[in-house]
Design an enzyme around this catalytic site. Structure first.
Site: not given
Lengths: 334, 378
Positions: A34, A63-65, A87-88, A91, A94, A134
């Site tokens: 993403e 946007l979907a890990e 990204q983080f 996150f 998932p 985060h």
């Protein structure tokens, strides 16, 4: 012979350079995640890759890990080398089922017929004032998953070397990028980056005789600072940077502890069930007769990552490390 | 004033990003599932294909019965039977070209066998010999996936990668009705549609996710309707009508191959057996419901069509059964041999190079095995 000026570079720039060099030398390397394309990542670590290599090689995904990592599995099954950005830290959860049930196991499930050369980049750890979700340190989850390599750089040169090695590896590698070191600068010559070493080698960052600080990633600069401060107390601390949590370099770590006879493991992640427990146990099993004191741990508290205004109380700092070093004078206490 | 009212005031006509991007009408499934057998459409179906499908159905049914029997004999740890669903399994295997890929779930051993896999290798997972008994690349069959719907994003990624490489490859992914509730189902369909990946998703709606009926699984008008929200066509087919399933999947595969993007196909079928041998299906469904579906059995439907139109006689039926019996006898004989396992394999395929930690553990097991052998020889 041309000489290239050695200029200060950030860890983020070294990571970008690692992906760029990997993509330039191997057309099967694809970056996806993403915001990795047009924006260049929220930390700008993929900056310029989409422009240089096209959107097919550096792809902004939905946007979907789980979808990102699951698609990477299929891409790797077809012969590509995906580099996924999560990204983080928090996150990435998932995608955990894909990571644990498929990424880590595909080589094993297929008896070696289908290895998955996937690199999963996870910006991790605290110290940047991020709000909740985060700043997690999730390394213990990854370490507990057979089939994954887990590495974490603490220097600019290692950021390049470890990421290149991860992308070149035929096995899945989770690269934990300490996000608070993204902007730390070092003198670095991108034209002569450190040789790409095999994964799994720890390194002594500072030699010493009194005790060993065993650490990695975001805690390395803190440990180096603590070692400097300890000189005033008459302690000469050795600092070992693990760089790779899986495989674990027992040899380098135990050689150091046998020299110093005392050890403290330092990391941000919680202590209970954390990496420090495993490391302390390994050191104790192998170096018991060399130890002058129990192996101590200086870890984050066993709490959900705290809000940013309180995180300085949670993160292991110089004082807490020095307190532990003081407690290593076991005989005096005995 | 609400936020929505404000937005309306400032943007009398919505910007392009807010406009629907796709006309939903052509994506919607028909109200009734597509059927061929017993309709006029059967007259234009290819007789050779119908006979091929019939032979495969009979083999498939026998395969399911034999595997179930092997479970009772303790030769398989578990067998999730696809009895009643053979039309979906067989059609899924037959619509693909050799270069295409099949992504099966744990219930789809039969699809893998119909695609040409050695039946013993296809059963390796269920025997407990190893996790996957075949090289996925050799047969273009992904490992049977036990976690639900997690293989669907793999199918999307593989199809996407193939297209990036310029290869004319389609991926067909199988999932059950329960699997459509999983997050990976959603993410896979969304990725596939956004990337316009050459993928076909086949949902075998057999009525139950173990014991939970479809009505407790979804409130959607049909599972095929779910496609519309992703921007791909949803197609509904009678999953016990082998010719209809073959037709719908053939269209979807052709569409994917021609660059038309993914399709979601829902095949309405029924699992005549229990979920696995460990399940008691009488606790959650009535006998008369099962009987009603037995009357709509995929083999009966096709046999009736073929015999009614003079394309199959008693001798043909006998030939199909004899062929299936031979397959079963061979499978039985080979499965009754104990597999030769090497415990040292436990460490061979974890990493390309074993870690120092695994090397230590490998040495430990080797020593334990040597001690065992020494004990045996005493």
């Amino acid at each position: 012979m041309t000489t290239v000026a050695v200029k200060p570079a950030t860890m983020a720039q070294a990571l970008t350079r690692a992906m760029r060099d990997a993509m330039a030398s191997d057309p099967t390397v694809h970056v996806l995640g993403e915001d990795v394309g047009t924006l260049g990542g929220v930390f700008r670590v993929t900056d310029g890759l989409a422009k240089e290599f096209g959107e097919d090689r550096c792809t902004d995904t939905p946007l979907a890990e789980a979808g990102i990592l699951g698609a990477a599995v299929g891409m790797a099954m077809y012969g590509l080398r995906p580099v996924v950005e999560m990204q983080f830290d928090a996150f990435a959860y998932p995608a955990f089922e894909q990571l644990v049930s498929h990424v880590a196991k595909m080589r094993n499930r297929t008896r070696g017929a289908m290895p998955l050369p996937i690199t999963v980049r996870v910006p991790y750890g605290g110290g940047i004032g991020g709000v909740e979700h985060h700043s997690d340190s999730s390394e213990a989850y990854y370490m507990a998953t057979p089939g994954l390599h887990v590495v974490t750089p603490a220097t600019v040169a290692d950021a390049y070397g470890l990421l290149r090695a991860a992308i070149a590896s035929d096995d899945p590698v989770v690269v934990l990028e300490p996000k608070r070191l993204y902007w730390s600068k070092e003198s670095w010559n991108p034209e002569e980056p450190a040789p790409v070493e095999p994964l799994g080698r720890a390194v002594v960052r500072r030699p010493g005789r009194s005790a060993t600080l065993i650490t990695y990633g975001p805690s390395l600069p803190v440990c180096l600072e603590a070692a400097e401060a300890a000189r005033a107390e008459g302690w000469d601390l050795e600092v070992v940077d693990l760089r790779s949590l899986t495989p674990f370099d027992d040899e380098t770590v135990c050689a150091s502890v046998r020299r110093t006879g005392r050890a403290v493991v330092v990391h941000e992640s919680g202590g209970f069930g954390g990496p420090g427990g495993e490391i302390a146990a390994r050191v104790t099993e192998r170096c018991f007769h060399h130890l002058e004191a129990p192996v101590l741990r200086v870890a984050g508290f066993d709490i959900p990552y705290p809000p940013p205004m309180l995180e300085r109380h949670h993160l292991p700092g110089v004082d807490r490390i020095l307190d532990a070093v003081g407690r290593l004078q076991w005989e005096a206490e005995g | 004033m609400t936020v929505l009212e404000q937005r309306g005031a400032y943007h009398p006509s919505p910007p392009p990003a807010w406009q629907p991007r796709t006309d939903p009408a052509p994506l919607l499934p028909d109200a009734e599932p597509h059927r061929v057998l017993g309709t006029d459409a059967a007259e234009s179906a290819d007789p050779a294909l119908m006979r091929r499908l019939y032979a495969e159905l009979v083999r498939g049914r026998r395969y399911n019965a034999q595997a179930t029997a092997l479970t009772k004999q303790g030769r398989l740890a578990v067998y999730p039977s696809s009895t009643g669903q053979e039309a979906c399994e067989v059609a899924a295997a037959l619509v693909l070209q050799e270069r295409d890929w099949l992504f099966p779930s744990y219930r789809d051993t039969l699809a893998a066998v119909a695609r040409g896999l050695d039946p013993v290798q296809a059963l390796t997972l269920l025997r407990g010999d190893w996790h996957t008994g075949y090289d996925p690349r050799e047969h273009r069959v992904a490992p049977l996936s036990t976690p639900l719907a997690t293989q669907l994003p793999h199918a999307v990624g593989l199809a996407h990668a193939a297209r990036l490489k310029g290869d004319d490859v389609v991926a067909l992914a199988l999932v059950g009705d329960g699997g459509t509730s999983e997050g990976d189902f959603h993410e896979a369909l969304n990725f596939a549609a956004v990337w316009q990946a050459p993928v076909v998703f086949l949902v075998q709606n057999n009525g139950f996710a173990i014991s939970v009926p479809l009505a407790k699984q979804t409130a959607a008008p049909s599972l095929a309707h779910k496609a519309v929200g992703y921007g791909m066509p949803g197609r509904l087919v009678d999953g016990n009508d082998a010719v209809a399933v073959h037709q719908v999947l053939t269209d979807a595969v052709r569409r994917a191959r021609e660059g038309g993007g993914p399709t979601l196909v829902e095949a309405i079928t029924y699992r005549l057996d229990a979920h696995t041998n460990a399940d008691d299906a009488t606790r959650y469904r009535a006998a008369d419901e099962v009987d009603a579906w037995r009357a709509h059995d995929p083999i009966t439907l096709l046999e009736r069509e073929l015999t009614g139109r003079g394309l199959l006689d008693e001798a043909g039926i006998e030939a199909a059964r004899a062929d299936a019996e031979a397959m079963a006898a061979d499978l039985r004989a080979r499965m009754n041999q104990d597999p030769a396992l090497d415990p040292m394999d436990l460490f061979t395929h974890v990493y390309a190079e074993p870690t120092p930690q695994l090397r230590e553990q490998r040495d430990q097991l080797r020593a334990e095995l040597a001690a065992e052998r020494e004990g045996d020889s005493r």
